[in-house]
Structure formats: structure tokens, C-alpha cells
Design a protein around this motif. Structure first.
Motif, PDB file in Angstrom:
ATOM      1  N   SER A 139      53.399  55.212  36.063  1.00 17.97           N
ATOM      2  CA  SER A 139      52.446  54.283  36.747  1.00 17.97           C
ATOM      3  C   SER A 139      51.487  55.064  37.590  1.00 17.97           C
ATOM      4  N   ALA A 140      50.652  54.134  37.859  1.00 17.63           N
ATOM      5  CA  ALA A 140      49.348  54.667  38.546  1.00 17.63           C
ATOM      6  C   ALA A 140      49.960  55.456  39.887  1.00 17.63           C
ATOM      7  N   ASN A 141      51.063  54.722  40.380  1.00 19.40           N
ATOM      8  CA  ASN A 141      51.564  55.165  41.867  1.00 19.40           C
ATOM      9  C   ASN A 141      52.426  56.113  41.955  1.00 19.40           C
ATOM     10  N   GLU A 142      52.970  56.614  40.597  1.00 20.93           N
ATOM     11  CA  GLU A 142      54.111  57.459  40.696  1.00 20.93           C
ATOM     12  C   GLU A 142      53.568  58.948  40.257  1.00 20.93           C
ATOM     13  N   PRO A 143      54.460  59.882  40.853  1.00 22.09           N
ATOM     14  CA  PRO A 143      54.202  61.439  40.502  1.00 22.09           C
ATOM     15  C   PRO A 143      54.362  61.503  38.918  1.00 22.09           C
ATOM     16  N   ALA A 144      53.648  62.553  38.278  1.00 24.46           N
ATOM     17  CA  ALA A 144      54.180  63.062  36.945  1.00 24.46           C
ATOM     18  C   ALA A 144      55.776  62.925  36.795  1.00 24.46           C
ATOM     19  N   THR A 145      56.286  62.659  35.631  1.00 28.62           N
ATOM     20  CA  THR A 145      57.838  62.417  35.464  1.00 28.62           C
ATOM     21  C   THR A 145      57.739  63.658  34.300  1.00 28.62           C
ATOM     22  N   LEU A 146      59.125  63.877  33.968  1.00 27.82           N
ATOM     23  CA  LEU A 146      59.706  64.752  32.608  1.00 27.82           C
ATOM     24  C   LEU A 146      59.181  64.213  31.595  1.00 27.82           C
ATOM     25  N   TYR A 147      58.877  62.874  31.379  1.00 28.77           N
ATOM     26  CA  TYR A 147      58.406  62.069  30.271  1.00 28.77           C
ATOM     27  C   TYR A 147      57.086  62.542  29.909  1.00 28.77           C
ATOM     28  N   ASP A 148      56.261  62.691  31.213  1.00 29.28           N
ATOM     29  CA  ASP A 148      54.796  62.987  31.103  1.00 29.28           C
ATOM     30  C   ASP A 148      54.657  64.527  30.566  1.00 29.28           C
ATOM     31  N   ILE A 149      55.696  65.528  31.384  1.00 28.66           N
ATOM     32  CA  ILE A 149      55.527  66.930  31.369  1.00 28.66           C
ATOM     33  C   ILE A 149      56.155  67.312  29.973  1.00 28.66           C
ATOM     34  N   ILE A 150      57.253  66.676  29.671  1.00 28.91           N
ATOM     35  CA  ILE A 150      57.913  67.211  28.332  1.00 28.91           C
ATOM     36  C   ILE A 150      57.964  66.291  27.237  1.00 28.91           C
ATOM     37  N   THR A 151      58.324  65.094  27.299  1.00 25.77           N
ATOM     38  CA  THR A 151      58.434  64.297  26.219  1.00 25.77           C
ATOM     39  C   THR A 151      57.014  63.781  25.360  1.00 25.77           C
ATOM     40  N   ALA A 152      56.335  63.693  26.269  1.00 25.96           N
ATOM     41  CA  ALA A 152      54.712  63.355  25.794  1.00 25.96           C
ATOM     42  C   ALA A 152      54.073  64.807  25.522  1.00 25.96           C
ATOM     43  N   THR A 153      54.428  65.496  24.477  1.00 29.97           N
ATOM     44  CA  THR A 153      54.261  67.179  24.314  1.00 29.97           C
ATOM     45  C   THR A 153      52.636  67.134  24.455  1.00 29.97           C
ATOM     46  N   THR A 154      51.928  66.295  23.926  1.00 29.24           N
ATOM     47  CA  THR A 154      50.350  66.371  24.087  1.00 29.24           C
ATOM     48  C   THR A 154      49.528  65.737  25.024  1.00 29.24           C
ATOM     49  N   GLY A 155      50.244  65.244  25.823  1.00 28.74           N
ATOM     50  CA  GLY A 155      49.601  64.121  27.048  1.00 28.74           C
ATOM     51  C   GLY A 155      49.035  65.114  28.142  1.00 28.74           C
ATOM     52  N   THR A 156      48.176  64.447  29.004  1.00 30.56           N
ATOM     53  CA  THR A 156      47.366  65.081  29.980  1.00 30.56           C
ATOM     54  C   THR A 156      48.438  65.172  31.109  1.00 30.56           C
ATOM     55  N   VAL A 157      48.351  66.421  31.666  1.00 27.83           N
ATOM     56  CA  VAL A 157      49.345  66.422  32.922  1.00 27.83           C
ATOM     57  C   VAL A 157      48.588  67.424  33.672  1.00 27.83           C
ATOM     58  N   GLY A 158      48.540  67.283  34.926  1.00 26.53           N
ATOM     59  CA  GLY A 158      47.757  68.044  35.954  1.00 26.53           C
ATOM     60  C   GLY A 158      46.302  68.007  35.583  1.00 26.53           C
ATOM     61  N   GLY A 159      45.651  67.238  34.938  1.00 22.12           N
ATOM     62  CA  GLY A 159      44.505  67.259  34.689  1.00 22.12           C
ATOM     63  C   GLY A 159      43.929  68.002  33.407  1.00 22.12           C
ATOM     64  N   ILE A 160      45.111  68.507  32.635  1.00 23.85           N
ATOM     65  CA  ILE A 160      44.817  69.384  31.480  1.00 23.85           C
ATOM     66  C   ILE A 160      45.290  68.567  30.271  1.00 23.85           C
ATOM     67  N   ASP A 161      44.686  68.404  29.103  1.00 27.13           N
ATOM     68  CA  ASP A 161      44.635  67.744  27.996  1.00 27.13           C
ATOM     69  C   ASP A 161      45.298  68.666  26.903  1.00 27.13           C
ATOM     70  N   ALA A 162      46.608  68.556  26.765  1.00 28.16           N
ATOM     71  CA  ALA A 162      47.368  69.326  25.868  1.00 28.16           C
ATOM     72  C   ALA A 162      47.056  69.130  24.453  1.00 28.16           C
ATOM     73  N   SER A 163      46.368  68.000  24.189  1.00 27.84           N
ATOM     74  CA  SER A 163      46.119  67.480  22.688  1.00 27.84           C
ATOM     75  C   SER A 163      44.909  68.188  22.144  1.00 27.84           C
ATOM     76  N   THR A 164      44.260  69.025  22.858  1.00 28.89           N
ATOM     77  CA  THR A 164      42.976  69.755  22.483  1.00 28.89           C
ATOM     78  C   THR A 164      43.380  71.241  21.774  1.00 28.89           C
ATOM     79  N   THR A 165      42.854  71.879  20.946  1.00 26.91           N
ATOM     80  CA  THR A 165      43.490  73.009  20.358  1.00 26.91           C
ATOM     81  C   THR A 165      43.060  74.185  21.362  1.00 26.91           C
ATOM     82  N   ALA A 166      42.162  74.127  22.304  1.00 26.31           N
ATOM     83  CA  ALA A 166      41.747  75.068  23.407  1.00 26.31           C
ATOM     84  C   ALA A 166      43.064  75.229  24.365  1.00 26.31           C
ATOM     85  N   ASN A 167      43.883  73.804  24.264  1.00 29.07           N
ATOM     86  CA  ASN A 167      44.698  73.787  25.469  1.00 29.07           C
ATOM     87  C   ASN A 167      46.260  73.553  24.798  1.00 29.07           C
TER      88      ASN A 167
END
Length: 332
Positions: A139-167
Motif C-alpha cells: 500500500s502507499a504507506n508500506e515498503p516494497a514487499t517480496l510480492y512487489d519485488i518477485i511475484t509481480a515480475t514485471t512491476g515497477t520497483v525502486g522506480g524502475i519499470d521491469a515491463s519495458t524491453t530496456a529494463n
């Protein structure tokens, strides 16, 4: 008023010097992952965001002859991820009636504060435990979770969008077990979905030379299934050990452990070298002494604060298996 002041001085001294250190120790040792990661949390000075340098290299190399010129063409990739500061706050509240009447006497009052500090410890443990393995985005007040970092494989983490080809280099790895797989499949030697095959496959996908998962975290049900496989193949005694009160199995040197917060059917393959807790040095389980509340209530409150984030410096070495079927046995 002088009596209340003296009482508060005593409460603050005992809480600060004896109860809070014990509380923090309980939070850090609440589960195996917290023990390994919170225990090595690094201080980070202030700023708008927490800067996490990335451990991902893709620079140019070339074999050169004696008179060749060296060319300099750095890769245009991100060098740092940036994580928002997050704040976990807990409170202990004592009514004036609690202090003056219901728990009159220093010993009774200290016993009450000890119980309340234990309750606060449980809330902090749940806060960190549920944070790491919640089965949804933070949520807005929580740090990144393992869901954000791992389970959502192409999500944005740390300001980097993994869904783009470049990333694409910033993507984690996920193996989703199909719905047709049964528990019998997991425990049948030679089956494609035999539990050891699943573990070996995911471990291999996350291995690159000396890099490999250092920890596998899963549910009790999946842990028991893997344990059954080891026992059947006469490898149980060699693979079972105890570390700090946690019962562990292992695969190729990566410890496998149970965490009650892991969602059903999931198995996380973590490389701890790239997972980090960061905290502010002035707010790392910082105790704010008891004081009279400013809300007009006849209440005295103390607070415990943690400011920081859970960061990742290389998502490509983190993975998860989902959809692993459960044991058919159940309690009535």
C-alpha cells in the motif's frame, strides 16, 4: 504531579534500558528471514529517497591487439534504484487511572508496562512478517514487499519499470504450477512435477556461476512434502539441521525454512546478497519516552519508531513458485 513525574522517570528508564532491547531482539528473531535480513540492516543517511546502488553489470569488453585503441561506450542502464522512506510506528498507552489507581505501586505498574511492551513486540513482528510475504502489492504507506519485488515480475520497483524491453534485466523469475497438478504428482518419483524437480528447476534458473539462491522460504505443507522426499531417499538425516531455533532443510546449500506468512502454495527462492533492509540511524526502533498525551485525554503514551525500506539491488536473482498443491489431509 511530582509523584507522576518520578513514576514516568522510572517507567522510561526501565522501558528504555530493559524492555525495548528485548522487544527489538524478539522482532529481529521473529522468523528466519527477519533474522537474516533485519540482523544485517544498514543505516542510511537522510534524503528524499533511499538510494540503492544496483549490482548489475553489463559493460563492454574486448580483446585488443598491441596498438588497438580503447573505446569507451558505457551501457545506458540504471545504476541505482530509489525507494521511498517508510515509517512503522507502535504505541504504548497508559490511562491515568491505570497508573494511579488500578496499578498503584511501582511493581504493579512495571508489570503492566512489561505486558504492554510484549504486545507491542507482537504487533511489530506481525508488521514486518506480513510485510515481507503479503500476497498483494504494497500500500502507499508500506515498503516494497517480496510480492512487489518477485511475484509481480514485471512491476515497477525502486522506480524502475521491469515491463519495458530496456529494463528486462530487472525482472524476477516466477514458475506458476498449472491447476491440473495434484499433490500426488508432487510425491511421485519420476513425475515432471515431483517436488524435487520443481526445486531443482527453479534453483537452476536462478543460478549463474557462483550466484545461486541462498534461502528457500515456504509453507509448512510444502516443507513437509520436501522433507518426505528426503526421508524416502534416505537423505533426511544429512539434510536436517537446526540454526537459532529454526528447523531447516536444504537444497545444494540453500537453507529451506518455514514462514507462517508465506501464502499457500508458494515457495520463494531468495538470494540474500541482493535483498536489504535499510534504516535511518536516528530511527531504528527508536523509543520515545512516556509523556502526557496532547489530545486532552488523561493518558500517558510512549512510541516506538522505525524509518527505512526493504530494498533489492538485483531482482533477476530472486524467484518464486506459485500454485503448488496442498496435502489432501485435513483436520475435522
Amino acid at each position: 504531579m511530582a509523584t507522576i513525574t518520578r513514576t514516568l522517570d522510572t517507567l522510561n528508564a526501565v522501558t528504555r534500558d530493559h524492555l525495548i532491547p528485548s522487544l527489538v531482539n524478539q522482532v529481529i528473531y521473529s522468523n528466519y528471514l527477519a533474522k537474516r535480513l533485519l540482523g544485517k540492516s544498514k543505516p542510511t543517511s537522510g534524503g528524499e529517497k533511499i538510494k540503492q546502488p544496483l549490482e548489475y553489470g553489463e559493460e563492454d569488453i574486448a580483446w585488443l591487439s598491441e596498438y588497438d585503441a580503447v573505446t569507451y561506450a558505457p551501457k545506458e542502464i540504471a545504476t541505482s534504484a530509489f525507494y521511498d522512506w517508510k515509517w512503522l510506528n507502535g504505541t504504548i498507552a497508559l490511562s491515568e487511572m491505570d497508573m494511579k489507581i488500578k496499578n498503584a505501586g511501582k511493581e504493579a505498574l512495571l508489570d503492566l508496562v512489561e505486558v504492554k511492551s510484549k504486545n507491542l513486540s507482537r504487533r511489530f513482528k506481525r508488521g514486518f512478517g506480513q510485510l515481507l510475504f503479503k500476497d498483494s502489492a504494497s500500500s502507499a504507506n508500506e515498503p516494497a514487499t517480496l510480492y512487489d519485488i518477485i511475484t509481480a515480475t514485471t512491476g515497477t520497483v525502486g522506480g524502475i519499470d521491469a515491463s519495458t524491453t530496456a529494463n528486462a534485466w530487472w525482472k524476477s523469475k516466477k514458475l506458476a504450477i498449472g491447476g491440473g497438478v495434484t499433490y500426488a504428482s508432487l510425491t511421485t518419483v519420476g513425475n515432471d512435477n515431483y517436488i524435487e524437480n520443481i526445486v531443482r528447476f527453479m534453483y537452476g534458473k536462478l543460478t549463474n556461476d557462483v550466484e545461486h539462491p541462498t534461502m528457500i522460504v515456504t509453507t509448512q505443507d510444502i516443507f513437509d512434502t520436501y522433507e518426505r522426499m528426503l526421508h524416502t531417499q534416505n537423505r533426511y538425516e544429512d539434510k536436517r539441521k537446526v540454526d537459532g531455533g529454526f528447523e531447516l532443510l536444504s537444497f545444494r546449500g540453500a537453507n529451506m525454512v518455514v514462514d507462517t506468512h508465506v501464502p499457500a502454495g508458494q515457495m520463494y527462492f531468495l538470494n540474500e546478497n541482493y535483498l536489504h533492509f535499510r534504516h535511518h540511524p536516528d530511527s531504528n526502533f527508536k523509543f520515545t519516552p512516556f509523556r502526557r498525551a496532547t489530545t486532552g485525554q488523561h493518558v500517558f503514551v510512549a512510541e516506538l519508531d522505525w524509518h527505512g525500506a526493504f530494498t533489492c539491488s538485483n531482482r533477476a536473482y530472486q524467484g518464486v513458485v506459485t500454485g503448488i498443491p496442498a496435502n489432501a489431509l485435513s483436520l475435522s
